[in-house]
Scaffold this motif. Structure first.
Motif, PDB file in Angstrom:
ATOM      1  N   ALA A 229       0.839  -1.204   0.000  1.00 14.26           N
ATOM      2  CA  ALA A 229       0.000   0.000   0.000  1.00 14.26           C
ATOM      3  C   ALA A 229       0.872   1.252   0.000  1.00 14.26           C
ATOM      4  N   LEU A 234      -0.590   4.583  -1.685  1.00 11.81           N
ATOM      5  CA  LEU A 234      -1.858   4.736  -0.975  1.00 11.81           C
ATOM      6  C   LEU A 234      -1.694   5.272   0.446  1.00 11.81           C
ATOM      7  N   TRP A 241      -4.124   3.799   6.356  1.00 10.04           N
ATOM      8  CA  TRP A 241      -5.089   3.983   5.277  1.00 10.04           C
ATOM      9  C   TRP A 241      -6.233   3.011   5.445  1.00 10.04           C
ATOM     10  N   GLU A 247     -10.209  -0.004  -4.535  1.00  7.94           N
ATOM     11  CA  GLU A 247      -9.301   1.140  -4.673  1.00  7.94           C
ATOM     12  C   GLU A 247      -7.853   0.680  -4.727  1.00  7.94           C
ATOM     13  N   ALA A 251      -5.140   1.381  -7.851  1.00  8.29           N
ATOM     14  CA  ALA A 251      -3.792   1.936  -7.687  1.00  8.29           C
ATOM     15  C   ALA A 251      -2.745   0.957  -8.201  1.00  8.29           C
TER      16      ALA A 251
END
Length: 409
Positions: A229, A234, A241, A247, A251
């Protein structure tokens, strides 16, 4: 270590035990204190660490997700604890104000990031034809054939030994070249999770393994979950997060589509693969694509999130240290740690005393120290009082520790 057979583990542990016994003064039980930790206990210790860190702020239902190199663990308290049909464990808190908790914990061997990626390399080496560039170069300059890997960024190449499990002389070196195709990578990753296996005891997660549905559970994902992540942008290194794996996948698709020279770093080679593997795992665990029930985190409340903290707390409250821990300033795990973390009080190098002419009665006016007679009487009285207090403390500790053991069943 869990990848090694018992016969290959034995000499390693014997060496560890001998080293500790010969070179340290630890209170060490060779058969118990040096051993290979089972994957389920790794997950349980991660959950215990989270409970300790979160304290009274813990969600009603929470769980831990850990993705290491060789294995991955999922541990959580499901909404219907009476419905856990296997992989069920009781966690008993030594603080009697907290109720016992029944949690589900399962570890998937060879489903960690390194081993899953190694399995993918093996799969590609067998199923995908090599790309032969010999016709594009003079014979003396032709590069060796390469196998296309959609889970690596375009422009990145990597040599990997494959086939090594086939016996002596079976290993061969294969060069992979990146395609940077996230959707094809996700298709291959799904095949690693064996979602097509028969679910004998539903509901099931990956590889046909039984798992309760994690409805309403807040998960804290650490280790490689967090590193990917962070690597695909992110979450910051010191941040956290809460997002959906849909999502995460978006990414990852963007990251895999970039050339290697745009993203190259020490750890970035695994991020394209990881960006497809993490959403696949979460989907297999039964977490909906749009759910934000997963928090990606490296630290919480000043603690590194991981199983090692939980293992330490378990040893202090369940093992031979439990009696000493019961004498700490609190019956909570933090209190246990405080009992062992107090600094040693050293004898001061000098004591400022009143001038000799004004020294209080019982002190030698020439030195400012206690006179020999006074010192001896005080010393005898001090030892007598200390002896009585030690006996009382021992009885209290033994009584308290017997009520505050923390077995993990």
């Amino acid at each position: 270590m869990r990848l090694l057979s018992a016969s290959r583990q034995r000499p390693i542990w014997n060496s560890v035990r001998a080293s500790v016994l010969n070179h340290t003064r630890f209170a060490f039980l060779p058969a118990e204190d040096a051993r290979t930790l089972s994957g389920e206990y790794e997950g349980l210790f991660n959950w215990m660490a989270l409970r300790h860190i979160l304290g009274d702020t813990a969600p009603a239902l929470f769980g831990g997700l850990d993705l290491g190199g060789a294995s991955t663990q999922i541990t959580f308290e499901p909404p219907d604890v009476g419905g856990i049909l296997q992989d069920s464990y009781y966690v008993r808190d030594r603080n009697e104000a907290r109720p016992d908790v029944r949690v589900y914990s399962h570890s998937y061997m060879r489903a960690g990031k390194d081993e899953a990626q190694r399995r993918l390399f093996e799969q590609l080496a067998v199923a995908v034809p090599a790309l032969d560039y010999s016709s594009l170069y003079p014979a003396s300059m032709a590069p060796e054939p390469r196998i296309a890997n959609p889970c690596m960024n375009r422009g990145y190449e990597r040599e990997v030994s494959v086939g090594c499990g086939g016996g002596a002389g079976a290993c061969r070196t294969v060069r992979f070249t990146g395609l940077g195709n996230w959707d094809e990578c996700r298709r291959l990753v799904d095949s690693l999770l064996h979602l097509d296996y028969e679910c004998v005891l539903p509901p099931c997660a990956l590889s046909g393994v039984y798992q309760p549905t994690p409805t309403g559970v807040r998960f804290f994902a650490s280790d490689f979950f967090f590193y990917v992540a962070n690597g695909i942008g992110l979450v910051s290194w010191n941040g956290r997060w809460e997002g959906s794996w849909a999502e995460f996948a978006a990414a990852g698709r963007a990251f895999c589509g970039r050339r290697w020279d745009e993203v190259a770093s020490k750890y970035a080679a695994d991020f394209c693969f990881g960006s497809a593997y993490v959403p696949a795992l979460l989907g297999a665990y039964g977490i909906p694509a749009d759910s934000t029930a997963v928090t990606y985190v490296r630290e919480l409340e000043g603690f590194d999130v991981g199983w090692t903290l939980g293992a330490m707390l378990f040893e202090l409250t369940s093992g031979p240290y439990a009696e000493a821990a019961a004498c700490g300033p609190s019956s909570s795990p933090r209190g246990v740690w405080d009992a062992f973390a107090r600094p040693v009080k050293h004898k001061p190098t000098a004591i400022q005393m009143p001038p000799p002419e004004t020294a209080p009665e019982g002190l030698d006016p020439a030195t400012g120290w206690a006179s020999s007679t006074t010192f001896r009487l005080g010393l005898v009285a001090g030892f007598a009082i200390a002896g009585v207090m030690s006996a009382v403390a021992y009885l209290v500790c033994a009584s308290v520790s017997s009520r505050h053991r923390t077995p993990l069943l």
